[in-house]
Design an enzyme around this catalytic site. Structure first.
Site, PDB file in Angstrom:
ATOM      1  CB  SER A 460      -0.768   0.305   1.108  1.00  0.00           C
ATOM      2  OG  SER A 460      -1.984   1.013   1.101  1.00  0.00           O
ATOM      3  CG  ASP A 542      -5.710  -2.833  -4.202  1.00  0.00           C
ATOM      4  OD1 ASP A 542      -6.759  -1.432  -3.681  1.00  0.00           O
ATOM      5  OD2 ASP A 542      -4.995  -2.205  -3.924  1.00  0.00           O
ATOM      6  CG  HIS A 574      -5.476  -2.193  -0.672  1.00  0.00           C
ATOM      7  ND1 HIS A 574      -4.882  -1.814  -1.376  1.00  0.00           N
ATOM      8  CD2 HIS A 574      -5.132  -1.992   0.209  1.00  0.00           C
ATOM      9  CE1 HIS A 574      -4.064  -0.417  -1.665  1.00  0.00           C
ATOM     10  NE2 HIS A 574      -3.690  -0.956   0.225  1.00  0.00           N
TER      11      HIS A 574
END
Length: 599
Positions: A460, A542, A574
């Protein structure tokens, strides 16, 4: 004497994750969401009569956002997304499990529904939804007995979500979010809204409201303070006052046991959590030792018992009950075939950054008999989060293969005060990156690592930082692994979920006004310098960092003939949630690191 081989990837990933849990009103049944059978499903355990074997309630292999038991045991309310797309929709399950029943027919796959409250009799469901208002959300009330669905609050200008409902359902508290560090709560009563804190224009946080009764609220805020605390609001007097503040500890969650008048306070102190009980009648504050370093969920039950979902650096997720001043482990999530000696817990260290700021970090050292002299530098996600003493099977696996792991809580991390966490706002790529470089220099100075034996890996925002370091500072490390990381701030700004967009200006900046900075802080700007080997991992579904973020940098690097490997999971969002995919991804990471190591 029998000699067993070292644990392989399969053994380290036989632990499971528990994401959420709930209880029946009589506390005889525990509900939880877990990937116990390889993918996320809902499970239950009977807590009475000694029967503690978990049994499945669903088999749809999807993650849920909450679970709420009907007080009369007619059904279970929950929500599911689809393969990590985070478009959660509301469902009811038969009490003993089975096929989920959608609560609404007139929804599109892009609609999102978030549970907020269930009435005491179980007939009225309060929820927030993106339907008809994707950027700011609406709050609605659904009557489960009649099917009547009514609008209660329309979000305007910023994301607006229901926070609490009064015992008689005559008033409610809602929160308006301008940023992760700026959200303000209001009391809505008789059509009038009143801010719970004295000045809504002042940047601060206020949320997690709880009605003590019809006249008093408690909530968490950092109004006029560096660390969040518990405040009280008198509804009749419209009066705010601080209630409980702790030295250099940020209150993260509160729960209330009405029967005993006890308020439970969970705090964030850097890399670990702490728990306190506060007796509202007497003002007595007492510390409660936790069964793990980090608490992901806390529930105060009607009986007076306290339930938590907790974990530690070398302890996977488990659900515990606190009763009669003692903890009982209800789930038995253990690491198969591994002893405490074979697992590694981190040291907490501190180093000075480029401007003298002190940065706290976690240092995991491989066992002496395993260490290979190589180190993984792990910038955490968020960015307004922190790397804490939380169990990661991937960490333990890589430690067992001989890698040290270093995890800095650079500026912008939570748990170090309100000013510190704001430092990353509109500065994603300069201050935090320099904190990371200072952390690498510290590793070199301490003799823990060397430039040719250092790797960078993150997910991330940590994936973004990995890519940025790979482009701007490739001389510091050997190779890099990016997991669902942002590659281009200009495209990322416009691709985030709709309800994130009202906060993007304060969080990241304005792509027109700040175009030069967006370009400077985007990894894709530095393709010419991005010469180290790269492994990029992405979930196709995602919604936060969309697949195009990884596609564009992989394509650009391949056009330049660079060494870049690309692994895409079509059924992930994600991050990586499914066990089979975890094993593939983390074995691939270990193989990548081993291949690019220098003896």
């Amino acid at each position: 004497m029998l000699q067993f081989p070292k644990p392989d990837v399969e053994q380290f990933f036989q632990t499971y994750i528990i994401r959420h849990f709930g209880l029946s009103r009589d506390e005889r049944r525990l509900l939880f969401s877990s990937n116990l059978n390889g993918a996320f499903n809902l499970w239950a355990m009977d807590l009475d009569g000694g029967g503690s074997y978990p049994y499945p309630l669903t088999y749809n292999d999807q993650q849920c956002q909450f679970m709420k038991a009907d007080p009369l045991e007619r059904h279970i309310l929950t929500s599911f997304d689809r393969d990590g797309d985070e478009n959660y929709q509301l469902y009811a399950l038969p009490w003993n499990g089975g096929e989920p029943l959608p609560l609404f027919d007139d929804v599109s796959p892009e609609d999102k529904h978030y549970f907020a409250h269930l009435s005491e009799d179980g007939t009225r469901l309060y929820y927030n939804t993106s339907k008809d208002n994707p950027s700011c959300l609406n709050t609605r009330r659904y009557h489960l007995d009649t099917g009547h669905d009514e609008l209660l609050l329309e979000g305007k200008d910023v994301t607006t979500e229901l926070s609490a409902v009064s015992p008689d359902e005559s008033s409610l508290v809602y929160t308006q979010s301008y940023a992760n560090t700026y959200y303000v709560s209001y009391l809505l009563k008789d059509g009038q809204s009143t801010c719970l804190t004295p000045d809504p224009e002042q940047v601060h946080m206020s949320g997690d409201a709880i009605y003590l009764d019809h006249e008093r609220l408690v909530f968490v805020t950092d109004y006029n303070a560096e660390y969040a605390y518990v405040a009280e609001y008198s509804i009749q007097k419209e009066q705010f006052r601080p209630l409980v503040q702790l030295e250099r500890e940020a209150v993260s969650r509160i729960k209330y046991d009405k029967g005993s008048g006890m308020l439970y306070i969970l705090t964030d102190k850097g890399v670990e959590d702490r728990l306190y009980s506060y007796q509202l009648r007497t003002g007595r504050l007492a510390a409660i030792a936790l069964p793990g370093d980090i608490v992901d969920q806390i529930v105060a039950a009607r009986s007076g018992a306290l339930y938590v979902l907790a974990r530690g650096a070398a302890k996977p997720h488990n659900i515990y009950r606190y009763q009669d001043e003692a903890w009982t482990m209800l789930t038995k999530n253990v690491i198969t075939g591994l002893t405490d000696h074979e697992l590694s817990s981190p040291e907490t260290v501190t180093y000075s950054s480029f401007d003298g700021m002190q940065i706290e970090a976690l240092l995991y050292r491989a066992k002496e008999e395993n260490k290979n002299g190589r180190t993984i530098f792990w910038p955490h996600g968020g960015p307004q989060a922190a790397e804490r003493k939380q169990f990661r099977a991937m960490f333990q696996y890589l430690l067992a293969r001989g890698y040290h792991i270093f995890c800095p809580n650079f500026r912008g991390s939570t748990g170090y005060g309100s000013s510190f966490v704001k430092l990353v706002e509109q500065d994603w790529g300069e201050g935090p990156r320099k904190d990371c470089l200072a952390g690498m220099e510290w590793l070199f100075e301490q003799g823990i690592s060397e430039r040719e034996k250092l790797f960078v890996m993150g997910g991330s925002y940590g994936g973004y930082m990995t890519l940025l370091l790979a482009g701007r500072n490739p001389e510091y490390f050997r190779a890099a692994v990016d997991i669902v990381g942002v590659s281009n701030l200009l495209t990322f700004y416009n691709s985030v979920p709709e309800h994130w967009k009202p906060m993007m200006e304060r969080w990241l900046g304005n792509p027109e006004r700040d175009r030069e900075r967006f370009i400077k802080d985007s990894p894709i700007t530095y393709l010419d310098q991005m010469t180290n080997p790269l492994l990029i991992i992405q979930g196709a579904n995602d919604p936060r960092v969309v697949k195009e973020e990884s596609d564009q940098i992989v394509e650009a690097l391949r056009e330049k003939g660079r060494d870049v490997e690309y692994l895409v999971f079509d059924d992930e969002g994600h991050g990586i949630a499914k066990k089979d995919n975890e094993k593939i991804a983390y074995a691939r990471i270990a193989d990548f690191l081993d291949r690019h190591s220098i003896s």
